[in-house]
Design an enzyme around this catalytic site. Structure first.
Site: not given
Ligand code: UD1
Ligand code: CA
Length: 482
Positions: A82-83, A107, A380, A20, A27, A159, A14, A16
């Site tokens: 990178g991942t 995400d 009441n 967009r 995100k 990729e 998480a 990144g």
């Protein structure tokens, strides 16, 4: 499905940016069905028996870490290279005794728990160092493509940016969810070479494993709609719709009637009892609990509230409130935070209640405001009655005893107590406490002798109000108690 006989852990990626989304909010914190998408990922992992998760943070790290602090470990990846680099960083916090490590994206909130169960099971069962999750999608553009060996196992992931035309034509994509043998992952994540752009691709581990003679198994997701990672607000809306229909479906299978699922929005954590009926246009948010046989809607909006058995909430807004059994609310009532409404109450049109307790059997049928009040049982509250609870500086309490009758248009100027069985006349402005059983009228309201008022002999020793009769509004017709 049996629970895994292993000690799994998870790394949730998480860090990144989520460019967009065009958002100032990270995100993974954008809500889906009322909760951050990251929470849905952690829920699904937990439901699959994976209690130990490490969330790798980066962009918006402070906010992301605060959001998951009570349920996951967090570690920062700086810079984001990178991942594979993210997994390497995440591994630092994975407990040593973990023997299987699930990696997934923060995400991708729609991935179901049974998918995580499946990858744990497959990895534990076979002679594999890793399981990769794939999906066949109509448009694979942008995703990594899965290349398979003759025996169906994974051979490599290519990729999109590195793919030739033949590879681009492959419609089986990498979801970016894996289950690794922990020891193998720890030993090999450092061996991933940098890509041309200097990034470290997690996907390269597949090729590395296969090159070293290991088998990498594949679990294919049957419903590809569930794997969509959320990159923009259009995908967010699509995921929302998909998650909402999943939630509605779960309630319907559990015995809840949802008259029109397409206009009914129920947040993930809401609980609903058997034979409750949710009418069209209804929104149930947050930690709301609806008891059995309740009828909610049409057009009700209930947030963080408890609604009792057989209670009806019709075209009304209820926030942070507790409503007991057999109550009728609405249409067009507003229960603001801190309203507690007792059994069998009737709360009608344009009635507003805030931070007040209303005893069992009481009625507030028509336009009226009760704030910071303690209303007894079987009281009441006539139309137009208002607690003047705010003196410009501070809030004050109003207390009304059991069986009191508040005439139409009564102003209760707090702090003030109206005793049990007391009556206020129409338009009374009550600035002083009213003794039990007494009747007060006028502005400011003062006691009158009701016998005299009705033309009967005065009560001995009782001072008269010394003025012309004032309507008390105490009879049911003029009081708006209808
Ligand atoms: C990745 C996969 C791709 C797959 C796709 C599925 C790689 C190299 N590619 O591509 O094969 O089809 O997911 O959605 O893994 N992240 C970090 N730190 C980083 C970079 C990314 O934590 O340094 C996180 C992101 O926040 C995100 C996840 O990793 O949650 C995936 O990153 P993203 O950039 O979306 O990868 P893709 O290029 O989409
Ligand atoms: Ca992505």
């Amino acid at each position: 499905m049996s629970a895994p006989l292993t000690a799994p852990a998870a790394i949730v990626l998480a860090a990144g940016q989520g460019t967009r989304m065009r958002s100032r909010i990270p995100k993974v914190l954008h809500p889906l069905a009322g909760r951050p998408m990251l929470d849905h990922v952690l829920d699904a992992l937990r439901d699959a028996g994976i209690e130990r998760a490490v969330v790798v943070t980066g962009h918006g790290a402070d906010a992301v870490e605060a959001a998951v602090a009570d349920r996951a470990a967090t570690v920062r990846q700086e810079p984001q290279r990178g991942t594979a680099d993210a997994v390497r960083v995440g591994l630092r916090l994975v407990p040593d005794d973990a023997d299987q490590i699930v990696v997934t994206n923060g995400d991708a909130p729609l991935l179901p728990a049974d998918l995580f169960e499946a990858v744990l099971r497959e990895q534990a069962a076979g002679d594999t160092v890793a399981i990769i999750v794939s999906a066949r999608v109509a448009d694979p553009t942008g995703y990594g493509r899965l290349l398979r060996a003759a025996d169906g196992s994974a051979r490599a992931v290519v990729e999109d940016r590195d793919a030739d035309a033949a590879t681009k034509a492959i419609d089986e994509i990498n979801v970016n969810t894996y289950c690794f043998d922990a020891a193998w992952l720890r030993a090999n994540v450092e061996n991933v070479p940098p890509s041309a752009s200097g990034e470290y691709y997690l996907t390269d581990l597949v090729g590395l494993a296969v090159g070293a003679g290991h088998r990498v198994g594949v679990v294919q997701v049957v419903q590809p709609a569930l794997v969509v990672g959320i990159n923009d607000r259009l995908q967010l809306a699509a995921a929302e719709e998909s998650m909402r229909s999943r939630i509605n479906e779960r309630h319907m299978r559990n015995g809840v009637t949802i008259v029109d699922p397409s206009t009914t929005r129920i947040d993930a954590a809401v609980e609903i009892g058997q034979d409750a009926r949710i009418e069209p246009g209804t929104t149930l948010e947050g930690s709301t609990v609806i008891a059995q046989d309740a009828v909610i809607g049409p057009n009700a909006h209930v947030r963080d509230s408890r609604i009792g058995p057989r209670t009806r909430v019709w075209a009304s807004v209820v926030e942070e409130s507790v409503v007991a059994e057999d109550v009728q609310i609405g249409p067009f009532a507003h229960l603001r935070p801190g309203a507690e409404v007792g059994a069998r109450c009737r709360i009608g049109n344009f009635a507003e209640i805030k931070k007040s307790r209303i005893g069992a059997g009481s009625q507030q049928h028509h336009f009226s405001y009760l704030g910071d009040a303690e209303i007894g049982e079987n009281v009441n509250v006539g139309a137009g009655s208002v607690t003047a609870n705010f003196d410009g500086t501070a809030k004050h309490r109003t207390v009304v005893g059991d069986r009191a009758s508040i005439g139409v248009d009564t102003m209760m100027v707090a702090p003030v107590t109206i005793g049990e069985g007391a009556t206020t006349g129409a338009g009374a402005v009550v600035t002083r406490d009213v003794a039990p059983g007494k009747t007060v009228v006028g502005m400011p309201a003062r006691p009158i002798d009701m016998r005299r008022h009705r033309g009967q002999p005065a009560e001995a020793g009782e001072p008269s109000a010394g003025q012309a009769p004032v309507p008390t509004g105490a009879d049911r017709n003029s009081q708006g108690g209808g």
